[in-house]
Design an enzyme around this catalytic site. Structure first.
Site, PDB file in Angstrom:
ATOM      1  CG  ASN A   1      -0.170   0.095   2.515  1.00  0.00           C
ATOM      2  OD1 ASN A   1       0.098   1.197   3.007  1.00  0.00           O
ATOM      3  ND2 ASN A   1       0.247  -1.031   3.073  1.00  0.00           N
TER       4      ASN A   1
ATOM      5  CB  CYS B   1      -3.257  -8.703  -4.890  1.00  0.00           C
ATOM      6  SG  CYS B   1      -1.569  -8.164  -5.054  1.00  0.00           S
TER       7      CYS B   1
END
Ligand SMILES: [Zn+2]
Length: 338
Positions: A125, A182
């Protein structure tokens, strides 16, 4: 022949390079797919010490690509940092290995990364990457960004004051949900090994003092398309808030009770005030009265018809199946306390 002879024989490292690698302190931030491969390569290469920081625990869907973990780690519900530490110790007893179960935040990063010579990015992130970037640029520590999604990935070495930093390339943090993750696009294991391999290669050059051999910019790879590229980044951005203006926004103290979405998890992490500790056995006893509980020395998992959460010793909780941070904080307040 010594343990590291093949690395010493390699002209790009040599015995002096290996001696420098042995003296180095490396940190791997985030021990998922990239972090697993990075940590293993660094430990096998014989760094002096390795710190692995991760906020999550091992789940079955991790095993397809997170190479340090196995089914027993899933069954025991171990935090990734703890499972990784145990596995890495079996690989190389010469390396001082420390697993840290924590969220890297502006409050904790100074303490956790103190004395580190190099930081490897295994996070998923931008919030944490911007934090690592600001910390490393401020303190003059090299770090190596890496990211993968689908069959595509990229890597970038940042040498503070010498090469462009992440904020030279991306001045503002991309808003959550603005790119594929993902979660939405999946990821195949081979691209993880390629990108972590590129990061680890640059890491060995940095640690061995071979700066003349470093790649000049961002490496991008798409395994399905067969695309391999190195984009030359000539210089730092004159408008960069971090390395030009010396402004490190991500290091500002975080408000207590912050919450963040976790990539690929359909879950929200709730953070208590920094420095919190929680009495896990007593929490487990209390929650057992209202739902299903399983616990180990690092965490308590709780599920009932209304809520599904995992609480760690530092008071953080991962709340599953919620749609927004406010909902996650409500669940936290109800079951853990406020
Ligand atoms: Zn910069």
């Amino acid at each position: 022949m010594t343990r590291y002879s093949r690395q010493e024989l390699f002209a790009g490292i040599g015995p002096e390079g290996q001696a420098q690698i042995r003296r180095s302190n490396v940190a791997v931030a985030g021990c998922g797919a990239l972090g697993s491969v990075l940590a293993e390569i660094m430990v096998r290469a014989g760094v002096g010490s390795l710190t692995v920081i991760d906020r999550d625990f091992v789940e079955e869907s991790n095993l397809q690509r997170q190479a340090l973990f196995d089914e027993e780690d899933v069954a025991r519900g171990l935090p990734k940092a703890i499972a990784a530490e145990a596995r890495l110790r079996r690989i190389n007893g010469d390396v001082s290995i420390r697993g840290v179960v924590a969220d890297l935040s502006a409050d904790s990063i100074d303490e956790i990364l103190k004395g580190t010579d190099l930081v490897l990015d295994g996070t998923d992130n931008f919030e944490t990457r911007f934090l690592i970037n600001d910390f490393c640029v401020r303190d003059g520590i090299p770090w190596i960004y890496g990211a993968c999604v689908g069959s595509y990935g990229l890597a970038l070495l940042v040498r503070p004051k010498r090469s462009p930093c992440l904020r030279c390339v991306l001045e503002e943090m991309p808003p959550p949900g603005s790119g594929p993750t993902c979660d939405t696009a999946g990821v195949v294991a081979p691209i993880v090994h390629v990108i972590a391999g590129i990061q680890a290669g640059e890491a060995l050059k940095v640690l061995a003092g071979r700066s003349q051999d470093l790649l000049p910019g961002i490496v991008t790879v798409d395994l399905w398309q067969g695309v391999f590229d190195v984009l030359d980044l000539a210089r730092r951005a004159p408008s960069c808030p971090a390395c030009t203006a010396g402004r490190f926004d991500s290091l500002a103290p975080v408000p207590a009770g912050g919450a963040a979405f976790l990539c690929g998890r359909d879950a929200v992490q709730v953070r208590p005030p920094h420095g919190s500790r929680i009495d896990l056995p007593s929490l487990a006893r209390r929650l057992a009265a209202v739902g299903d509980v399983s616990a180990n020395e690092y965490l308590v998992r709780f599920s009932s018809r209304e809520a599904n959460l995992v609480v760690f010793g530092d008071g953080r909780a991962i709340v599953k199946g919620v749609k927004d941070p406010a909902q996650a904080r409500t669940v936290y307040a109800k079951y853990v306390g406020s």
